[in-house]
Write an enzyme that holds these catalytic residues in place. Structure first.
Site, PDB file in Angstrom:
ATOM      1  N   ILE A  20       0.830  -1.207   0.000  1.00  0.00           N
ATOM      2  CA  ILE A  20       0.000   0.000   0.000  1.00  0.00           C
ATOM      3  C   ILE A  20       0.863   1.256   0.000  1.00  0.00           C
ATOM      4  O   ILE A  20       0.547   2.243  -0.675  1.00  0.00           O
ATOM      5  CB  ILE A  20      -0.948  -0.009   1.207  1.00  0.00           C
ATOM      6  CG1 ILE A  20      -1.976  -1.145   1.067  1.00  0.00           C
ATOM      7  CG2 ILE A  20      -1.660   1.339   1.355  1.00  0.00           C
ATOM      8  CD1 ILE A  20      -2.812  -1.378   2.311  1.00  0.00           C
ATOM      9  N   ASP A  39      11.317   3.801   4.537  1.00  0.00           N
ATOM     10  CA  ASP A  39      11.131   2.353   4.574  1.00  0.00           C
ATOM     11  C   ASP A  39      12.338   1.739   5.263  1.00  0.00           C
ATOM     12  O   ASP A  39      13.436   2.312   5.243  1.00  0.00           O
ATOM     13  CB  ASP A  39      10.974   1.773   3.170  1.00  0.00           C
ATOM     14  CG  ASP A  39      10.330   0.393   3.172  1.00  0.00           C
ATOM     15  OD1 ASP A  39       9.099   0.315   3.034  1.00  0.00           O
ATOM     16  OD2 ASP A  39      11.058  -0.614   3.329  1.00  0.00           O
ATOM     17  N   ASP A  63      13.433   2.916  10.621  1.00  0.00           N
ATOM     18  CA  ASP A  63      12.617   1.961  11.360  1.00  0.00           C
ATOM     19  C   ASP A  63      11.381   2.709  11.829  1.00  0.00           C
ATOM     20  O   ASP A  63      11.474   3.614  12.665  1.00  0.00           O
ATOM     21  CB  ASP A  63      13.402   1.410  12.549  1.00  0.00           C
ATOM     22  CG  ASP A  63      12.630   0.358  13.335  1.00  0.00           C
ATOM     23  OD1 ASP A  63      11.393   0.243  13.153  1.00  0.00           O
ATOM     24  OD2 ASP A  63      13.257  -0.344  14.149  1.00  0.00           O
ATOM     25  N   ASN A  90       1.691   4.544   7.071  1.00  0.00           N
ATOM     26  CA  ASN A  90       1.285   3.283   6.460  1.00  0.00           C
ATOM     27  C   ASN A  90       2.035   2.074   6.995  1.00  0.00           C
ATOM     28  O   ASN A  90       1.497   0.964   6.987  1.00  0.00           O
ATOM     29  CB  ASN A  90       1.489   3.382   4.944  1.00  0.00           C
ATOM     30  CG  ASN A  90       1.508   2.034   4.278  1.00  0.00           C
ATOM     31  OD1 ASN A  90       0.483   1.408   4.065  1.00  0.00           O
ATOM     32  ND2 ASN A  90       2.716   1.547   3.957  1.00  0.00           N
ATOM     33  N   SER A 143      -7.194  -0.624   9.536  1.00  0.00           N
ATOM     34  CA  SER A 143      -7.781  -1.865   9.028  1.00  0.00           C
ATOM     35  C   SER A 143      -9.198  -2.003   9.562  1.00  0.00           C
ATOM     36  O   SER A 143      -9.506  -1.487  10.645  1.00  0.00           O
ATOM     37  CB  SER A 143      -6.946  -3.070   9.485  1.00  0.00           C
ATOM     38  OG  SER A 143      -7.624  -4.293   9.233  1.00  0.00           O
ATOM     39  N   TYR A 157      -3.053  -8.491  16.298  1.00  0.00           N
ATOM     40  CA  TYR A 157      -3.072  -7.521  15.197  1.00  0.00           C
ATOM     41  C   TYR A 157      -4.273  -6.583  15.329  1.00  0.00           C
ATOM     42  O   TYR A 157      -4.137  -5.361  15.198  1.00  0.00           O
ATOM     43  CB  TYR A 157      -3.113  -8.268  13.872  1.00  0.00           C
ATOM     44  CG  TYR A 157      -3.254  -7.376  12.658  1.00  0.00           C
ATOM     45  CD1 TYR A 157      -2.201  -6.593  12.223  1.00  0.00           C
ATOM     46  CD2 TYR A 157      -4.460  -7.320  11.954  1.00  0.00           C
ATOM     47  CE1 TYR A 157      -2.330  -5.772  11.111  1.00  0.00           C
ATOM     48  CE2 TYR A 157      -4.594  -6.509  10.838  1.00  0.00           C
ATOM     49  CZ  TYR A 157      -3.530  -5.738  10.423  1.00  0.00           C
ATOM     50  OH  TYR A 157      -3.671  -4.916   9.327  1.00  0.00           O
ATOM     51  N   LYS A 161      -4.766  -2.352  15.727  1.00  0.00           N
ATOM     52  CA  LYS A 161      -5.559  -1.544  14.809  1.00  0.00           C
ATOM     53  C   LYS A 161      -6.669  -0.794  15.552  1.00  0.00           C
ATOM     54  O   LYS A 161      -6.988   0.348  15.208  1.00  0.00           O
ATOM     55  CB  LYS A 161      -6.128  -2.417  13.692  1.00  0.00           C
ATOM     56  CG  LYS A 161      -5.046  -2.988  12.779  1.00  0.00           C
ATOM     57  CD  LYS A 161      -4.275  -1.854  12.100  1.00  0.00           C
ATOM     58  CE  LYS A 161      -3.023  -2.296  11.412  1.00  0.00           C
ATOM     59  NZ  LYS A 161      -2.348  -1.198  10.687  1.00  0.00           N
ATOM     60  N   VAL A 190      -6.233  -6.875   1.537  1.00  0.00           N
ATOM     61  CA  VAL A 190      -5.589  -6.318   0.356  1.00  0.00           C
ATOM     62  C   VAL A 190      -4.567  -7.329  -0.144  1.00  0.00           C
ATOM     63  O   VAL A 190      -3.826  -7.940   0.635  1.00  0.00           O
ATOM     64  CB  VAL A 190      -4.892  -4.978   0.673  1.00  0.00           C
ATOM     65  CG1 VAL A 190      -4.269  -4.391  -0.578  1.00  0.00           C
ATOM     66  CG2 VAL A 190      -5.878  -3.997   1.296  1.00  0.00           C
ATOM     67  N   THR A 192      -1.448  -8.131  -1.034  1.00  0.00           N
ATOM     68  CA  THR A 192      -0.037  -7.767  -0.953  1.00  0.00           C
ATOM     69  C   THR A 192       0.707  -8.955  -0.344  1.00  0.00           C
ATOM     70  O   THR A 192       0.127  -9.998  -0.080  1.00  0.00           O
ATOM     71  CB  THR A 192       0.186  -6.532  -0.056  1.00  0.00           C
ATOM     72  OG1 THR A 192      -0.093  -6.890   1.306  1.00  0.00           O
ATOM     73  CG2 THR A 192      -0.718  -5.378  -0.468  1.00  0.00           C
TER      74      THR A 192
END
Length: 244
Positions: A20, A39, A63, A90, A143, A157, A161, A190, A192
């Site tokens: 994304i 990144d 990081d 992101n 998410s 997870y 979120k 998604v 990915t």
């Protein structure tokens, strides 16, 4: 409605090397924005830059789970382009499995990157917006797992979120009066490489039903192109082929 022109605006993007984040960077390059891309893998940013010669890009190996990384990304945007208009937060980590399936380091990675990383990036951006005195945009990729009870293998997870969504809703009350818009984009699945090897496999037939990174990038660009009199607090996204 007249869309806001993003040409020349300065936007920072975390996790910009893949998925994304990369799709969002490419969408914003198309909009002629100037980008500070962060990144963990410097080589992924180099590859992105090589595919878009002529784009105004600053690259930061960082990081996303550290305050230093967030501060360096914002500082790079200001050093290269003179100011900061927006940040797209992101970068994320996800392992899918039961609460007893993951070791200390994996759980810590999810909490550190998804929760603390969101706060570090937000703080760095808001400090810069306040110094400039003209507001800005924070776009947070969360998410649908953070909006309600998620699947049984996503407890940790989903907790991160939910934390992001709650943080953003309360943050908006704090910074909206200062001209800062806070938008949460909450996608369902998604297609990915996210969670490959830790709950997803490359040959999973369900992947074909999922949204594409470009779909989420479309939402990122759309909320940034809104006139400043408008703000989108939460945009939940689903594939038509996926059961809500």
């Amino acid at each position: 409605m007249q869309r806001r022109n993003l040409t020349g605006t300065v936007i920072a993007v975390t996790g910009a090397g893949s998925g994304i984040g990369r799709a969002s960077a490419e969408e914003l390059i198309d909009a002629r924005a100037r980008l500070a891309l962060g990144d963990l893998r410097a080589e992924s940013l180099t590859a992105l830059a090589e595919e878009h010669p002529g784009a105004d890009l600053a690259q930061v190996a960082m990081d996303a789970g550290t305050a230093d990384g967030a501060n360096r990304l914002v500082a790079a945007a200001v050093a290269e382009f003179g100011h900061l208009d927006s940040i797209v937060i992101n970068a994320g980590v996800g392992y899918f499995g039961g609460i007893t399936d993951w070791d200390d380091e994996q759980i810590e990675a999810m909490v550190t990157t998804n929760v603390a990383g969101t706060m570090w990036a937000t703080r760095a951006a808001v400090r810069q917006f306040d110094a400039q005195g003209r507001g800005g945009d924070i776009v947070l990729i969360a998410s649908v797992a953070g909006l309600a009870a998620a699947n049984s293998w996503e407890a940790v997870y989903a907790a991160t979120k939910h934390a992001q969504v709650g943080f953003a809703a309360t943050l908006a009350r704090e910074v909206t009066p200062r001209g800062v818009r806070v938008s949460v984009i909450a996608p369902a699945a998604v297609h990915t490489r996210f969670a490959f090897g830790t709950g997803r496999t490359e040959d999973d037939p369900e992947l074909d039903a999922y949204m594409r990174p470009s779909d989420i990038a479309f939402a990122v660009r759309t909320v940034l192109e809104q006139p400043r009199r408008l703000r989108t607090a939460l945009w939940s996204m689903w594939s038509m082929a996926e059961q809500p």
